[in-house]
Structure formats: C-alpha cells, structure tokens
Design an enzyme around this catalytic site. Structure first.
Site, PDB file in Angstrom:
ATOM      1  N   ILE A  23       0.929  -1.322   0.052  1.00  0.00           N
ATOM      2  CA  ILE A  23       0.047  -0.448   0.269  1.00  0.00           C
ATOM      3  C   ILE A  23       1.254   0.957   0.681  1.00  0.00           C
ATOM      4  O   ILE A  23       0.500   2.350  -0.980  1.00  0.00           O
ATOM      5  CB  ILE A  23      -1.082  -0.244   1.364  1.00  0.00           C
ATOM      6  CG1 ILE A  23      -2.189  -1.036   1.130  1.00  0.00           C
ATOM      7  CG2 ILE A  23      -2.041   1.576   0.943  1.00  0.00           C
ATOM      8  CD1 ILE A  23      -2.894  -1.281   2.536  1.00  0.00           C
ATOM      9  N   ASP A  42      12.230   2.940   5.287  1.00  0.00           N
ATOM     10  CA  ASP A  42      11.916   2.517   5.044  1.00  0.00           C
ATOM     11  C   ASP A  42      12.610   0.979   5.758  1.00  0.00           C
ATOM     12  O   ASP A  42      13.993   1.213   5.973  1.00  0.00           O
ATOM     13  CB  ASP A  42      11.389   0.704   3.829  1.00  0.00           C
ATOM     14  CG  ASP A  42      10.310  -0.232   3.986  1.00  0.00           C
ATOM     15  OD1 ASP A  42       9.003  -0.086   3.527  1.00  0.00           O
ATOM     16  OD2 ASP A  42      11.099  -1.536   4.412  1.00  0.00           O
ATOM     17  N   ASP A  68      13.926   3.005  10.254  1.00  0.00           N
ATOM     18  CA  ASP A  68      12.691   2.519  11.182  1.00  0.00           C
ATOM     19  C   ASP A  68      11.320   3.172  11.876  1.00  0.00           C
ATOM     20  O   ASP A  68      11.740   4.239  12.529  1.00  0.00           O
ATOM     21  CB  ASP A  68      13.396   1.184  12.183  1.00  0.00           C
ATOM     22  CG  ASP A  68      12.320   0.688  13.446  1.00  0.00           C
ATOM     23  OD1 ASP A  68      11.138   0.687  13.427  1.00  0.00           O
ATOM     24  OD2 ASP A  68      12.557  -0.174  13.474  1.00  0.00           O
ATOM     25  N   TYR A 174      -3.946  -7.520  16.080  1.00  0.00           N
ATOM     26  CA  TYR A 174      -3.813  -6.760  15.411  1.00  0.00           C
ATOM     27  C   TYR A 174      -4.649  -5.173  15.199  1.00  0.00           C
ATOM     28  O   TYR A 174      -4.798  -4.224  14.969  1.00  0.00           O
ATOM     29  CB  TYR A 174      -3.342  -7.109  13.634  1.00  0.00           C
ATOM     30  CG  TYR A 174      -4.016  -6.328  12.484  1.00  0.00           C
ATOM     31  CD1 TYR A 174      -2.597  -5.948  11.643  1.00  0.00           C
ATOM     32  CD2 TYR A 174      -4.674  -5.984  11.738  1.00  0.00           C
ATOM     33  CE1 TYR A 174      -2.446  -5.087  11.134  1.00  0.00           C
ATOM     34  CE2 TYR A 174      -4.690  -5.554  11.012  1.00  0.00           C
ATOM     35  CZ  TYR A 174      -3.357  -4.350  10.019  1.00  0.00           C
ATOM     36  OH  TYR A 174      -3.730  -3.888   8.671  1.00  0.00           O
ATOM     37  N   LYS A 178      -4.995  -1.322  15.346  1.00  0.00           N
ATOM     38  CA  LYS A 178      -5.468  -0.142  14.182  1.00  0.00           C
ATOM     39  C   LYS A 178      -7.120   0.377  15.172  1.00  0.00           C
ATOM     40  O   LYS A 178      -7.177   1.260  14.553  1.00  0.00           O
ATOM     41  CB  LYS A 178      -6.350  -1.536  13.589  1.00  0.00           C
ATOM     42  CG  LYS A 178      -4.813  -1.835  12.464  1.00  0.00           C
ATOM     43  CD  LYS A 178      -3.974  -0.638  11.804  1.00  0.00           C
ATOM     44  CE  LYS A 178      -2.988  -0.869  10.690  1.00  0.00           C
ATOM     45  NZ  LYS A 178      -1.908  -0.329  10.175  1.00  0.00           N
TER      46      LYS A 178
HETATM   47  N1  NAD Z   1      -2.920  -5.589   2.865  1.00  0.00           N
HETATM   48  C1  NAD Z   1      -3.884  -5.288   4.316  1.00  0.00           C
HETATM   49  O1  NAD Z   1      -4.865  -6.653   3.772  1.00  0.00           O
HETATM   50  C2  NAD Z   1      -4.093  -4.269   4.960  1.00  0.00           C
HETATM   51  C3  NAD Z   1      -5.090  -4.166   5.173  1.00  0.00           C
HETATM   52  C4  NAD Z   1      -5.542  -3.290   5.817  1.00  0.00           C
HETATM   53  C5  NAD Z   1      -4.437  -2.170   6.055  1.00  0.00           C
HETATM   54  N2  NAD Z   1      -3.177  -2.322   5.935  1.00  0.00           N
HETATM   55  C6  NAD Z   1      -2.232  -1.603   6.699  1.00  0.00           C
HETATM   56  O2  NAD Z   1      -1.171  -1.328   5.874  1.00  0.00           O
HETATM   57  C7  NAD Z   1      -0.145  -0.385   6.026  1.00  0.00           C
HETATM   58  C8  NAD Z   1       1.050  -1.298   4.628  1.00  0.00           C
HETATM   59  O3  NAD Z   1       0.790  -2.709   5.284  1.00  0.00           O
HETATM   60  P1  NAD Z   1       0.898  -3.977   2.965  1.00  0.00           P
HETATM   61  O4  NAD Z   1      -0.681  -4.680   3.683  1.00  0.00           O
HETATM   62  O5  NAD Z   1       1.470  -2.782   2.665  1.00  0.00           O
HETATM   63  O6  NAD Z   1       1.960  -4.966   3.526  1.00  0.00           O
HETATM   64  P2  NAD Z   1       4.098  -4.869   3.222  1.00  0.00           P
HETATM   65  O7  NAD Z   1       4.531  -5.418   3.671  1.00  0.00           O
HETATM   66  O8  NAD Z   1       3.362  -5.281   1.998  1.00  0.00           O
HETATM   67  O9  NAD Z   1       3.996  -3.672   3.055  1.00  0.00           O
HETATM   68  C9  NAD Z   1       4.728  -2.741   4.530  1.00  0.00           C
HETATM   69  C10 NAD Z   1       5.902  -2.700   4.401  1.00  0.00           C
HETATM   70  O10 NAD Z   1       6.500  -1.345   5.852  1.00  0.00           O
HETATM   71  C11 NAD Z   1       7.985  -1.823   6.159  1.00  0.00           C
HETATM   72  N3  NAD Z   1       8.013  -2.166   7.506  1.00  0.00           N
HETATM   73  C12 NAD Z   1       7.207  -2.679   8.206  1.00  0.00           C
HETATM   74  N4  NAD Z   1       7.781  -2.426   9.698  1.00  0.00           N
HETATM   75  C13 NAD Z   1       8.332  -1.142   8.961  1.00  0.00           C
HETATM   76  C14 NAD Z   1       9.347  -0.464   9.585  1.00  0.00           C
HETATM   77  N5  NAD Z   1       9.193  -0.547  11.181  1.00  0.00           N
HETATM   78  N6  NAD Z   1       9.891   1.215  10.244  1.00  0.00           N
HETATM   79  C15 NAD Z   1       9.511   1.541   8.438  1.00  0.00           C
HETATM   80  N7  NAD Z   1       9.211  -0.009   7.428  1.00  0.00           N
HETATM   81  C16 NAD Z   1       8.543  -0.672   7.928  1.00  0.00           C
HETATM   82  C17 NAD Z   1       7.774  -3.482   4.993  1.00  0.00           C
HETATM   83  O11 NAD Z   1       9.288  -3.289   5.013  1.00  0.00           O
HETATM   84  C18 NAD Z   1       7.304  -2.734   4.066  1.00  0.00           C
HETATM   85  O12 NAD Z   1       8.110  -2.292   2.977  1.00  0.00           O
HETATM   86  C19 NAD Z   1       0.105  -0.976   7.720  1.00  0.00           C
HETATM   87  O13 NAD Z   1      -0.082  -0.624   8.117  1.00  0.00           O
HETATM   88  C20 NAD Z   1      -1.201  -2.077   7.215  1.00  0.00           C
HETATM   89  O14 NAD Z   1      -1.520  -2.469   8.715  1.00  0.00           O
HETATM   90  C21 NAD Z   1      -3.529  -3.981   5.386  1.00  0.00           C
END
Ligand code: NAD
Length: 272
Positions: A23, A42, A68, A174, A178
């Site tokens: 995302i 990241d 981080d 989780y 949220k």
């Molecule tokens: N994928 C879903 O279904 C979904 C739904 C609702 C909300 N979200 C939220 O979307 C956001 C992004 O998740 P995603 O699904 O794209 O996951 P993803 O794993 O594809 O991407 C997450 C990114 O965050 C980075 N990351 C993790 N911890 C970190 C930290 N401490 N500091 C810096 N970077 C860090 C990872 O290296 C990765 O590049 C999250 O907050 C997640 O909770 C995801």
C-alpha cells in the site's frame, strides 16, 4: 476549480513510511507519477532502493532512506535531513505496519486453535502494538514540528477497516492496534487542525500485499476474504491511489480526522 488544480500534488515533498512494498508503494507511485518529490522510509533498505530506482526510471523524483518508523530519534533525524534538502515536508504517509497473524477462524470457517486467544504470545502482542501504534505516534511527532513551522501539511495514516470492525480471520492484537491508530488519527487531527495540518486515515480492507508473508496474494485467501466483501473481491494496492491523491491534494483541504474506507463495501456488512 479544474481537476488539475484540485488534485495537484506536483512538487509536494512527500515521505512514505513502509514505502518499499504494498500500500505504501502504491501511494508513493501515485504521488511520484503526478510530480511529487517522494522519499521512501523503510527498514527494507534494498527493497526501498529498488522501488525508488524503478520509480525514477519511470520519470519520478524518488529516493529511499533506511528508517525504522518505530525509532523516534531516527525519524527525527531523517525528517531533518529531508527538510534541509527540500526546505519543507508537505505530505507524510504514516503507513508502516505489520500483521499479527491469522484470526481465530480458518478460511473454511473452522476454529483455528493456533490463533485462539490463549495461543497469542505476549511477544506477538508487544510487537504488533509497538510497530503499528508507536510507528504512527512517532511519525506524527517527528513530522508535526516542521509542518507547524511551515504553516501546514498533510498526514495520511494507513489505518484499516479493523479500526472499527471485529475480525474472524485477523489476529486480535492487530485489530486492537488499528483501533488505537483510529483514535490517534482523531486526536492528532483535533490537536493539529489549528496549525493547518490535516490528519486523515486510509482504511483499506484486505489488500494483496506482502503483509503476513504475502498470504493475501494466495488465491484461496483472496477467494475467502473476497467473498466477505459486497464487491466480491479483495483490493489491489492500486485501489488505494485515488484516496491517497485525494487526501494529499487541495481536494481535501477542509477534511480532517476522517477514515476513508477503501474496502469494496466490507464495512457495510454481508450482501449476497
Ligand atoms: N494488506 C492489507 O490487507 C491491509 C489492510 C488494511 C491495512 N493495512 C495496513 O497497510 C499498511 C501497509 O501494509 P501492506 O499491506 O502494504 O504490507 P507490506 O508488508 O506489503 O508493506 C509494509 C512495508 O512496511 C515496511 N515496514 C514494516 N515495519 C517497518 C518499520 N518499523 N519501519 C519502516 N518500515 C517498516 C516493510 O518493510 C514493508 O516494506 C500497514 O499499516 C497495514 O497494517 C494492510
């Protein structure tokens, strides 16, 4: 107003935490493709560098830093670097986050003892609460001073539909994290409105990213989660781009403290 002005993000200095994947990457791509200056923060340094290179090859102005998002001092130093290089920070996507694992029901509806309340370890609870809550709090804290100084800014937090609904296929830690993020967004919006800083949330439903080891890229998981949404599919990361551009652009100038659900109607409940 013409759409070019209303949704203009050209030259906006934009930070995306967790911008190497999923995302965050989709939000970064939407901003970069429309002329913003994008900096990916990241913990995945190689992934962020590659994403930045790919966007730069497509004509974007994108760079990457290993940061981080739970490390307040690291964020402050990185944001100071961005401010020094570009003179301002217009938009921050507080997006980094992690999964807490599966929920108490398996995709076939059977109980999943491995994810029952009593099976969730204190370590998983601590990690999920720390990363998902403290990363947002630290990102807000690091961004606010510069935005106050320059007279305004936009903060877009990736929350979730789990901020407001219960879940059967997603871990309680989780959902709790949220829920807290939702309240942080409203609190921050209230506190920062007087400084012309808008704080809003993108609230995705299940989205095919690398979260949880990429389980939402699996066809069976997509079918299971997709069946819960009235629009009968899960999201792709690109589905977030319209809301991201709205929240980053003048189109949302008078919008603050809201969650925009991008979930195919999931929050409405079950249809057919
Ligand atoms: N994928 C879903 O279904 C979904 C739904 C609702 C909300 N979200 C939220 O979307 C956001 C992004 O998740 P995603 O699904 O794209 O996951 P993803 O794993 O594809 O991407 C997450 C990114 O965050 C980075 N990351 C993790 N911890 C970190 C930290 N401490 N500091 C810096 N970077 C860090 C990872 O290296 C990765 O590049 C999250 O907050 C997640 O909770 C995801």
């Amino acid at each position: 107003m013409k759409i070019d002005e209303l949704f203009k993000v050209r030259d906006l200095v934009t930070i995306v935490t967790g911008g190497a994947s999923g995302i965050g990457l989709a939000c970064a791509q939407a901003m970069a493709a429309n002329g913003a200056i994008v900096i990916l923060f990241d913990i995945d340094a190689a992934g962020a560098q590659k994403a930045a290179r790919d966007m730069a090859e497509a004509g974007g102005r994108v760079s990457a830093m290993m940061v981080d998002a739970t490390d307040r001092a690291g964020l402050e130093a990185a944001m100071a670097g961005v401010s020094a290089a570009h003179g301002r920070i217009d938009v921050v996507f507080a997006n980094a986050g992690i999964s807490g694992g599966p929920g108490f029901l398996a995709m076939d509806g059977a109980r999943n003892p491995a994810a029952a309340m009593e099976s969730a370890s204190p370590e998983v609870w601590e990690r999920v609460l720390r990363v998902n809550i403290l990363s947002v709090a630290a990102t807000l804290a690091a961004a606010a001073p510069q935005m106050k100084k320059q007279g305004g800014g936009r903060i877009i937090v990736t929350s979730s539909v789990s901020a407001t609904k219960t879940e059967t296929h997603v871990a309680t830690a989780y959902v709790a994290s949220k829920g807290a993020v939702g309240q942080i967004v409203r609190q921050a919006a209230l506190e920062l409105a007087g400084y012309n800083i808008n704080v809003n949330a993108l609230a995705p439903g299940p989205t095919a990213t690398n979260i949880a080891g990429g389980r939402l890229k699996d066809a069976a998981a997509q079918a299971g989660f997709g069946a819960l949404a009235p629009m009968r599919r899960i999201a792709q990361p690109d589905d977030m781009q319209g809301a991201a551009l709205f929240l980053a652009s003048p189109a949302s100038a008078f919008v603050t403290g809201v969650h925009i659900a991008v979930d195919g109607g999931l929050l409405l409940g079950r249809a057919d």
